[in-house]
Design an enzyme around this catalytic site. Structure first.
Site, mmCIF file in Angstrom:
data_model
loop_
_atom_site.group_PDB
_atom_site.id
_atom_site.type_symbol
_atom_site.label_atom_id
_atom_site.label_comp_id
_atom_site.label_asym_id
_atom_site.label_seq_id
_atom_site.Cartn_x
_atom_site.Cartn_y
_atom_site.Cartn_z
ATOM 1 N N ASP A 222 0.837 -1.202 0.000
ATOM 2 C CA ASP A 222 0.000 0.000 0.000
ATOM 3 C C ASP A 222 0.872 1.252 0.000
ATOM 4 O OD1 ASP A 222 -2.275 -1.501 -0.015
ATOM 5 O OD2 ASP A 222 -2.800 -1.160 2.082
ATOM 6 N N ASP B 115 0.393 4.117 1.470
ATOM 7 C CA ASP B 115 0.393 4.946 2.681
ATOM 8 C C ASP B 115 1.076 4.286 3.871
ATOM 9 O OD1 ASP B 115 -1.464 2.971 3.114
ATOM 10 O OD2 ASP B 115 -3.155 4.321 3.500
ATOM 11 N N TRP C 43 -13.503 -0.553 -1.132
ATOM 12 C CA TRP C 43 -12.582 -0.908 -0.044
ATOM 13 C C TRP C 43 -12.993 -2.201 0.649
ATOM 14 C CZ3 TRP C 43 -12.940 -1.876 5.104
ATOM 15 C CH2 TRP C 43 -11.731 -1.863 5.830
ATOM 16 N N GLU D 245 -10.334 -8.004 -0.117
ATOM 17 C CA GLU D 245 -9.395 -8.708 -1.000
ATOM 18 C C GLU D 245 -8.250 -9.378 -0.248
ATOM 19 O OE1 GLU D 245 -7.703 -4.617 -0.528
ATOM 20 O OE2 GLU D 245 -9.703 -5.428 -0.892
ATOM 21 N N ASP D 246 -7.830 -8.792 0.867
ATOM 22 C CA ASP D 246 -6.740 -9.398 1.640
ATOM 23 C C ASP D 246 -7.197 -10.681 2.323
ATOM 24 O OD1 ASP D 246 -4.937 -7.323 1.014
ATOM 25 O OD2 ASP D 246 -5.782 -6.080 2.595
ATOM 26 N N MET E 242 1.645 4.667 9.220
ATOM 27 C CA MET E 242 0.620 4.942 8.220
ATOM 28 C C MET E 242 0.445 6.442 8.107
ATOM 29 S SD MET E 242 -3.370 3.751 8.126
ATOM 30 C CE MET E 242 -4.476 4.370 6.863
ATOM 31 N N HIS F 194 -5.014 9.819 6.189
ATOM 32 C CA HIS F 194 -5.722 10.480 5.092
ATOM 33 C C HIS F 194 -7.199 10.122 5.178
ATOM 34 C CE1 HIS F 194 -6.199 6.606 2.934
ATOM 35 N NE2 HIS F 194 -5.037 6.323 3.494
ATOM 36 N N ARG G 235 -10.703 8.741 3.410
ATOM 37 C CA ARG G 235 -10.961 7.731 2.389
ATOM 38 C C ARG G 235 -11.188 8.395 1.039
ATOM 39 N NH1 ARG G 235 -11.632 2.815 3.316
ATOM 40 N NH2 ARG G 235 -12.404 3.088 5.440
#
Length: 357
Positions: free
Chosen positions: A203, A205, A265, A268-269, A295, A298, A300
């Protein structure tokens, strides 16, 4: 007549020789202890820390079937090129690094500090790397986060003496974001570019804090983000397999990559973890002491709202994984650009078959 047996039956001469031998043994032991103590103190901090990390190499997740420690990549040896193979634990590692994020940072600043990076790739000159590693980053409209990640990730990987390339898989348009599909595309496009051994799905971030968190693949799929600042440096939940993961080419092919069905969002993981378990593989993790990330906070992103169908899709993974993944990933490649610090792959990935409800 009786005889004097045992130690006290010996003559004075032999008893004197015995005591002298004991005295010399004690003197030698005392001298060697002092010498070893001085020697250990003189070992560079990075090497001593490397030994400590090596002894506590991995923790495992819940689907462990044995307590055997996974094999590490081979130690240094002479390669066909005539260069010594790079050590698994580089002498340049510094451990935990304090991260700062300056608003004035520019891409030129990062480029100037990484002169060895050419067209997004870099390799050590002093040794032959253990693995060739592709870093795959799904992306859309996150320029500042990417800048901060590049600022720290390039020197992080160079200190680990890796041959690596950083690929940014940029989703075109404003439709629903599909992180997993972008990672499948990144994997396939990166293999067209070079014969990579290991793939880090990362990712944008999340920034690693400790360079003893090795960006190398293992004999089993590897989860790199054990703790991060946003969760109090604890694992998000049991079985969490997101943020940054490392799989070899064979491992990722065996699970047929990610599902392409997770638009928006989430999900998938967990789907990938299920695929790993279905192949009777286990997930390994580095120690919590080193697998720590910052992280960059931020809001979404627009187009990446929570997927309301994610749990329904996840429940069908066992039945769908063979036909949903790398073998069903369709996309339009719009352009590939070789920037100094990364390879930018811009793609059109389409839209969901059915509207999300």
């Amino acid at each position: 007549m009786g005889c004097s047996c045992g130690f006290f039956g010996l003559s004075f001469k032999y008893r004197a020789v015995f005591f002298y031998g004991v005295f010399l043994t004690l003197l030698l032991w005392f001298t060697m202890s002092k010498w070893l103590d001085i020697t250990v103190q003189s070992i560079p901090k990075s090497l001593r820390l490397a030994e400590e990390v090596d002894t506590q190499q991995y923790l495992r997740v819940d689907n462990v079937k044995s307590k055997e420690v996974p094999q590490c990549p081979p130690l240094s040896q002479i390669t066909e090129s005539g260069l010594r193979q790079c050590p698994m634990l580089s002498p340049y590692l510094i451990g935990t690094q304090k991260l700062t994020f300056e608003s004035s940072l520019t891409l030129e600043d990062v480029q100037r500090k990484n002169p060895k990076v050419v067209k997004g790739r870099c390799h050590p000159e002093e040794c032959t790397p253990i693995q060739r590693v592709a870093i795959l980053i799904p992306f859309r409209n996150r320029e500042k986060h990417l800048l901060y990640l590049l600022q720290y990730l390039h020197p992080f990987l160079q200190r680990q003496l890796l041959e690596y390339g950083i690929y940014i898989i940029n989703q075109a348009g404003t439709g629903l974001f599909n992180r997993a599909k972008l990672l499948n595309i990144g994997y396939m496009e990166a293999l067209k570019d070079y014969s990579w051994d290991c793939f880090i799905f990362h990712d944008v971030d999340l920034i690693p804090e400790n360079d003893f968190n090795l960006y190398l693949c293992d004999n089993e799929p590897k989860h790199l983000v054990v703790g991060r600042n946003s969760t109090g440096y604890r694992l998000r939940y049991r079985g969490y397999f997101g943020g940054a993961t490392a799989l070899t080419r064979d491992q990722f092919s065996l699970v047929n990559g990610f599902s392409n069905k997770y638009w928006g969002w989430g999900g998938e993981d967990d789907d990938l973890m299920t695929r790993v378990r279905l192949q009777d593989m286990r997930v390994v993790r580095p120690s919590l002491d080193i697998a720590r990330y910052t992280m960059v906070f931020h809001k979404r992103d627009s187009g990446n709202e929570v997927n309301p169908n994610r749990m329904k899709t996840l429940a069908r993974t066992e039945h769908l994984w063979k036909k949903d993944g790398l073998n069903s990933c369709t996309y339009e490649l719009l352009k590939t650009e070789y920037s100094p610090l990364y390879i930018n792959i811009t793609v059109n990935i389409g839209s969901p078959e059915h509207p999300l409800t």
